[in-house]
Design an enzyme around this catalytic site. Structure first.
Site, mmCIF file in Angstrom:
data_model
loop_
_atom_site.group_PDB
_atom_site.id
_atom_site.type_symbol
_atom_site.label_atom_id
_atom_site.label_comp_id
_atom_site.label_asym_id
_atom_site.label_seq_id
_atom_site.Cartn_x
_atom_site.Cartn_y
_atom_site.Cartn_z
ATOM 1 N N CYS A 2 0.843 -1.191 0.000
ATOM 2 C CA CYS A 2 0.000 0.000 0.000
ATOM 3 C C CYS A 2 0.882 1.246 0.000
ATOM 4 O O CYS A 2 1.922 1.283 0.645
ATOM 5 C CB CYS A 2 -0.940 0.085 1.190
ATOM 6 S SG CYS A 2 -2.159 -1.209 1.260
ATOM 7 N N ARG A 27 6.173 -0.695 -4.122
ATOM 8 C CA ARG A 27 5.747 -1.293 -2.859
ATOM 9 C C ARG A 27 4.795 -2.464 -3.087
ATOM 10 O O ARG A 27 4.558 -3.261 -2.186
ATOM 11 C CB ARG A 27 5.055 -0.235 -1.990
ATOM 12 C CG ARG A 27 5.971 0.895 -1.593
ATOM 13 C CD ARG A 27 5.208 2.008 -0.932
ATOM 14 N NE ARG A 27 4.637 1.614 0.342
ATOM 15 C CZ ARG A 27 5.294 1.570 1.488
ATOM 16 N NH1 ARG A 27 6.560 1.906 1.511
ATOM 17 N NH2 ARG A 27 4.700 1.211 2.600
ATOM 18 N N TRP A 74 -2.759 -2.872 -1.686
ATOM 19 C CA TRP A 74 -2.330 -4.263 -1.802
ATOM 20 C C TRP A 74 -3.346 -5.053 -0.991
ATOM 21 O O TRP A 74 -3.404 -4.935 0.229
ATOM 22 C CB TRP A 74 -0.922 -4.409 -1.237
ATOM 23 C CG TRP A 74 -0.266 -5.717 -1.518
ATOM 24 C CD1 TRP A 74 0.305 -6.118 -2.694
ATOM 25 C CD2 TRP A 74 -0.096 -6.796 -0.603
ATOM 26 N NE1 TRP A 74 0.821 -7.381 -2.559
ATOM 27 C CE2 TRP A 74 0.592 -7.825 -1.291
ATOM 28 C CE3 TRP A 74 -0.447 -7.015 0.728
ATOM 29 C CZ2 TRP A 74 0.923 -9.036 -0.690
ATOM 30 C CZ3 TRP A 74 -0.117 -8.217 1.319
ATOM 31 C CH2 TRP A 74 0.554 -9.208 0.614
ATOM 32 N N ASN A 98 -3.030 2.274 5.153
ATOM 33 C CA ASN A 98 -2.050 1.218 4.894
ATOM 34 C C ASN A 98 -1.921 0.416 6.189
ATOM 35 O O ASN A 98 -1.699 0.993 7.243
ATOM 36 C CB ASN A 98 -0.705 1.883 4.525
ATOM 37 C CG ASN A 98 0.443 0.906 4.457
ATOM 38 O OD1 ASN A 98 0.245 -0.301 4.435
ATOM 39 N ND2 ASN A 98 1.652 1.432 4.419
ATOM 40 N N GLY A 99 -2.126 -0.893 6.111
ATOM 41 C CA GLY A 99 -2.013 -1.720 7.316
ATOM 42 C C GLY A 99 -3.268 -2.544 7.520
ATOM 43 O O GLY A 99 -4.044 -2.752 6.590
ATOM 44 N N GLU A 484 20.214 -17.157 -2.277
ATOM 45 C CA GLU A 484 19.796 -15.875 -2.841
ATOM 46 C C GLU A 484 19.494 -16.020 -4.340
ATOM 47 O O GLU A 484 18.515 -15.456 -4.842
ATOM 48 C CB GLU A 484 20.892 -14.833 -2.578
ATOM 49 C CG GLU A 484 20.677 -13.462 -3.164
ATOM 50 C CD GLU A 484 19.416 -12.739 -2.684
ATOM 51 O OE1 GLU A 484 18.706 -13.255 -1.810
ATOM 52 O OE2 GLU A 484 19.133 -11.666 -3.239
ATOM 53 N N LYS A 488 15.912 -15.162 -5.995
ATOM 54 C CA LYS A 488 15.762 -14.196 -7.090
ATOM 55 C C LYS A 488 15.044 -14.870 -8.260
ATOM 56 O O LYS A 488 14.176 -14.277 -8.887
ATOM 57 C CB LYS A 488 17.131 -13.692 -7.588
ATOM 58 C CG LYS A 488 17.878 -12.765 -6.665
ATOM 59 C CD LYS A 488 17.401 -11.328 -6.666
ATOM 60 C CE LYS A 488 16.452 -11.054 -5.541
ATOM 61 N NZ LYS A 488 16.993 -10.723 -4.252
ATOM 62 N N GLU A 491 11.228 -15.542 -7.395
ATOM 63 C CA GLU A 491 10.355 -14.367 -7.272
ATOM 64 C C GLU A 491 10.202 -13.624 -8.591
ATOM 65 O O GLU A 491 9.155 -13.045 -8.864
ATOM 66 C CB GLU A 491 10.811 -13.433 -6.149
ATOM 67 C CG GLU A 491 12.115 -12.734 -6.361
ATOM 68 C CD GLU A 491 12.528 -11.868 -5.167
ATOM 69 O OE1 GLU A 491 11.656 -11.432 -4.409
ATOM 70 O OE2 GLU A 491 13.734 -11.637 -5.007
ATOM 71 N N HIS A 507 21.858 -35.981 0.683
ATOM 72 C CA HIS A 507 20.896 -36.289 1.750
ATOM 73 C C HIS A 507 19.455 -36.112 1.282
ATOM 74 O O HIS A 507 18.546 -36.075 2.104
ATOM 75 C CB HIS A 507 21.175 -35.414 2.976
ATOM 76 C CG HIS A 507 22.541 -35.632 3.545
ATOM 77 N ND1 HIS A 507 22.920 -36.803 4.151
ATOM 78 C CD2 HIS A 507 23.636 -34.831 3.543
ATOM 79 C CE1 HIS A 507 24.187 -36.715 4.526
ATOM 80 N NE2 HIS A 507 24.655 -35.532 4.160
ATOM 81 N N LYS A 607 7.301 -4.477 -1.896
ATOM 82 C CA LYS A 607 8.661 -4.081 -1.546
ATOM 83 C C LYS A 607 8.840 -3.976 -0.046
ATOM 84 O O LYS A 607 9.854 -4.366 0.504
ATOM 85 C CB LYS A 607 8.970 -2.732 -2.207
ATOM 86 C CG LYS A 607 10.378 -2.227 -1.948
ATOM 87 C CD LYS A 607 11.396 -3.064 -2.681
ATOM 88 C CE LYS A 607 12.821 -2.621 -2.420
ATOM 89 N NZ LYS A 607 13.764 -3.707 -2.777
#
Ligand code: F6R
Length: 612
Positions: A2, A27, A74, A98-99, A484, A488, A491, A507, A607
Site C-alpha cells: 500500500c 511497494r 495491496w 495502509n495496514g 539468494e 531471485k 520471485e 541427503h 517491496k
C-alpha cells in the site's frame, strides 16, 4: 505494501498525486484511487489493477483541486476491485489506509447496529465511518480522527480529508510508515521518500502513535493518545530525484544491479582506515569494551536480508570468533527467544519497515539486548527503534527484488566483523588492514563482473528459461549466495528454484536431478572448490545440466564438466560472496526478461512488507 500520498498547497494536484503513486508502485499494489476536494465536494476516482487504469479514469473524468490524497492498495481484506480500492468515504469524510485494523469485525458490527452502511469489504471503510461518527458528535476533523483512532487496534498509516474543511489534511501513524514533506506554501505526505523527493527534501518521519495536521501554511504534530502537541525532528534527505529514476535502464532492477560498485563504495566511505587497520562505525553506540563483552550475536532478518545475515555469520565468526546465529524474524519473534544483555542483536533490513523484523527487535529489547540495525532507510521504523545503527548507503531501491541492498548489507556486516575482531583481540591491526584492503577492492571487482556481455546471460535464459524447476548449490559463503540465487529466480520468473548447501545434495535433493532440472553451482576457486566440483560431477552423472559460477582458474579446472560457465574474478574467499552474488542477480533478471514477467514488480510481492 500500500502507498499513501497527500498534498495540500496551491497547485492543481491530481497529476502530482498520480506521479507520487507511480513512485510508490514498487511497494506492490493491485488497485488505486484518488480523492480531491473541489468546490466543497469530493471528486473520487478509483480503479482495479495498475495505475494506468486510474490515469485512464482521470482522463475520462478529470478532477482538479489543491488538496487531495491518493492510494495504491495491496489487497488484504476483500479482493482488488474498484469498490474495495481506497479512498473510502463515509459522510463528509474520506480515508486512505495502509495496514490492518485488527478489531474490524467488532467495530463493523457496532457501526452496522447504529445504521451505518458499507459499500466495500475493507477494514479501512470502518475508519472512515468512525471519523464521520465523531464529526457527527461535533468534533472538528483533527479531533475526530484522533478519537476514531483510539478505538482502532492494529497497524496503520492513514490520511483523512473532510470536504467541509478544505484547509486541513490529517494523517496518523501506528506501525506502517509515513513521512511528511515540508514545502513552501505546500505540504506533502507519503509512505516513502522517493514519492515526494522532487518537491522537497525536508521531511519528518512520523513515529508510532503520532499524527500530523497539514495546512498550506505548515504542519503541526501531536500525539494520538493525548492530543498533546510536540516539536518534530526535521531531517534533510540528500538523495537526488535522479537516484530514484531508471536512468536509461529498461528496469529498475537492472539499474540497481549496475549501481552496486557505487553503492558498496558509499557504504565503505569514511569508515575504513586502512593505514591504521581500523574501522569507524558512525551510529554504533557501543564501546570496544562492550563489543568485547558480548557472548553471542543473533542476526534477525527476512528474505534477501536474511541471506546477507548468513554471509555475515561466516564473516563475524571467522574474523572475531563471536558465535553467531541467524534467525528468520518471522519465526524468532514467536519463540520466546533466549537472548539477554550479553547478546548483540543485529537486525538487517533494507526498508527498515518489515513488520516481522520490527516485532523481533521489540522482543529482544524487552529481554535486555542491544539491537544494532543494518538498514538502508534513514529515519525508518527499525532505525528509530534500534539502539545503534549501521546504515547501508545503497540509495533508494525501487525494484521489488533486492540487489544493491544485499551487497551493501554484506559490506556493512564485513565492517562490523572487522570491528568485532579488533575489539575482541582476534584480529590485529595488521591483519585487519589486509582484510580491509580486500574489501575496498570489491567495487572494482564487481565492475569487472558487470562487464560480462549481456548476451551470455541472454543465451542462458533462452536455454534454461523454460525449466519448471532449478537447483542452486554452494558451500561456505557460496551457500547463502545459492539461496539468494534461488530466491531471485523464483520471485522474478516464477520458476520453482531451491537453494541448497552442496554437501546436502546426497541427503535428499539429488533425487530431483534429471535432464529437466538445471543446477546453478556456485564454485569459485577457494577452500571449497574441490568438494563442490564433486557435486558438479554427481549432477552431470544424473543427466542434469550445470551452470557453474566460478573464477578463471576454476573454469579451467571445470573445463567441459559444466554445460555453461559464468566467470567472476579471482579474489580471497572472504570477499567472494560480493562477486558471485552478481551472476545470481543477472541470471534471474535475464530469465525473467526472457519469460516476459513483470521484473520490477513481480506478482503477489510487495517491496515493504509492513504486515505479518
Ligand atoms: C527479495 C526481497 C525480500 C526482502 C524481505 C525483507 O528480493 O527483497 O525477500 O529482502 O522482504 O525486506 P527488508 O530487507 O526491507 O526487511
Amino acid at each position: 505494501m500500500c502507498g499513501i500520498i497527500g498534498y495540500i498547497g496551491t497547485e492543481d494536484c491530481a497529476n502530482l498525486i498520480l506521479e507520487g503513486l507511480r513512485r510508490l508502485e514498487y511497494r506492490g499494489y493491485d488497485s488505486a484511487g484518488i480523492a480531491i476536494i473541489t468546490d466543497g465536494r469530493f471528486e473520487i476516482r478509483r480503479a482495479a489493477g495498475k495505475l494506468d487504469r486510474l490515469a485512464e479514469a482521470l482522463r475520462g473524468e478529470p478532477v482538479s483541486g489543491t488538496i487531495g490524497i491518493g492510494h495504491t492498495r495491496w489487497a488484504t481484506h476483500g479482493p482488488p476491485t474498484e469498490l474495495n480500492a481506497h479512498p473510502h468515504r463515509a459522510g463528509d469524510v474520506v480515508v486512505v489506509h495502509n495496514g490492518i485494523i485488527e478489531n474490524h469485525r467488532v467495530l463493523k458490527a457496532e457501526l452496522l447496529a447504529e445504521g451505518h452502511t458499507f459499500s466495500s469489504e475493507t477494514d479501512t471503510e470502518i475508519v472512515a465511518h468512525l471519523v464521520s461518527r465523531e464529526r457527527g458528535r461535533g468534533h472538528g476533523l483533527v479531533e475526530a480522527v484522533r478519537l476514531a483512532l483510539l478505538q482502532v487496534h492494529g497497524a496503520y498509516a492513514i490520511a483523512a480529508l473532510d470536504r467541509t474543511d478544505p484547509e486541513t489534511l490529517v494523517a496518523a501513524k501506528n506501525a506502517s510508515p509515513l513521512v511528511v514533506g515540508l514545502g513552501d506554501g505546500a505540504n506533502y505526505l507519503a509512505s516513502d521518500i522517493p514519492a515526494i523527493l522532487q518537491h522537497t527534501r525536508r521531511v519528518v518521519f512520523l513515529d508510532e502513535g503520532q499524527m500530523v495536521v497539514l495546512r498550506r501554511s505548515g504542519a503541526t504534530f501531536q500525539h494520538i493518545a493525548t492530543g498533546a502537541p510536540f516539536e518534530p525532528k526535521v531531517q534533510v534527505i540528500n538523495w537526488t530525484p535522479a537516484m530514484a529514476e531508471k536512468g536509461g535502464y529498461r528496469h529498475f532492477m537492472l539499474k540497481e544491479i549496475h549501481e552496486q560498485p557505487r553503492a558498496v563504495t558509499d557504504t565503505l566511505r569514511e569508515r575504513v582506515r586502512i593505514e591504521r587497520g581500523t574501522v569507524e562505525l558512525d551510529g554504533l553506540n557501543l564501546t570496544d569494551e562492550q563489543l568485547a563483552g558480548f557472548s553471542r550475536a543473533v542476526i534477525i532478518a527476512c528474505g534477501t536480508s536474511w541471506h546477507a545475515g548468513l554471509v555475515g555469520e561466516y564473516l563475524i565468526e571467522q574474523f572475531s570468533r563471536l558465535p553467531v546465529e541467524v534467525e528468520l524474524a518471522s519465526e524468532f519473534r514467536y519463540r520466546e527467544p533466549c537472548v539477554d544483555e550479553k547478546v548483540l542483536v543485529i537486525a538487517v533490513s533494507q526498508s527498515g519497515e518489515t513488520a516481522d523484523t520490527l516485532a523481533a527487535i521489540k522482543e529482544t529489547q524487552s529481554r535486555g539486548s542491544h539491537v544494532l540495525a543494518v538498514c538502508n532507510v534513514v529515519g525508518s521504523s527499525i532505525v528509530r527503534l534500534s539502539n545503534s545503527n549501521l546504515m547501508t548507503h545503497a540509495g533508494p531501491e525501487v525494484s521489488v527484488a533486492s540487489t544493491k541492498a544485499f551487497t551493501t548489507q554484506i559490506a556493512a556486516l564485513y565492517l562490523l566483523a572487522v570491528k568485532l575482531g579488533l575489539a575482541r583481540g582476534t584480529l590485529q591491526p595488521g591483519r585487519a588492514a589486509v582484510l580491509l584492503q580486500d574489501l575496498i577492492e570489491v567495487p572494482s571487482a564487481i565492475e569487472t563482473v558487470l562487464e560480462t556481455p549481456a548476451s551470455e546471460y541472454v543465451a542462458l535464459a533462452r536455454r534454461f528459461g523454460n525449466a519448471t524447476s532449478m537447483l542452486y548449490l554452494g558451500r561456505g559463503t557460496s551457500f547463502p549466495i545459492a539461496l539468494e540465487g534461488a530466491l531471485k529466480t523464483k520471485e522474478l520468473s516464477y520458476i520453482h528454484a531451491e537453494g541448497y548447501a552442496a554437501g546436502e545434495m546426497k541427503h535428499g535433493p539429488i533425487a530431483l536431478i534429471d535432464e529437466s532440472v538445471p543446477s546453478v553451482v556456485v564454485c569459485p576457486m577457494g577452500p571449497h572448490f574441490d568438494k563442490t566440483l564433486s557435486n558438479v560431477a554427481e549432477t552431470r552423472a544424473r543427466g542434469g545440466a550445470v551452470i557453474a559460477v566460478t573464477t578463471p582458474s576454476g573454469a579451467e579446472r571445470i573445463g567441459s564438466d559444466a554445460d555453461a560457465v559464468l566467470v567472476v574474478p579471482e579474489a580471497p574467499d572472504h570477499v567472494m560472496a560480493f562477486l558471485t552474488a552478481i551472476p545470481m542477480q543477472l541470471l534471474a533478471y535475464h530469465i525473467a526478461d526472457f519469460k516476459g514477467t513483470d521484473v520490477d514488480q513481480p506478482r503477489n510481492l510487495a517491496k515493504s512488507v509492513t504486515v505479518e
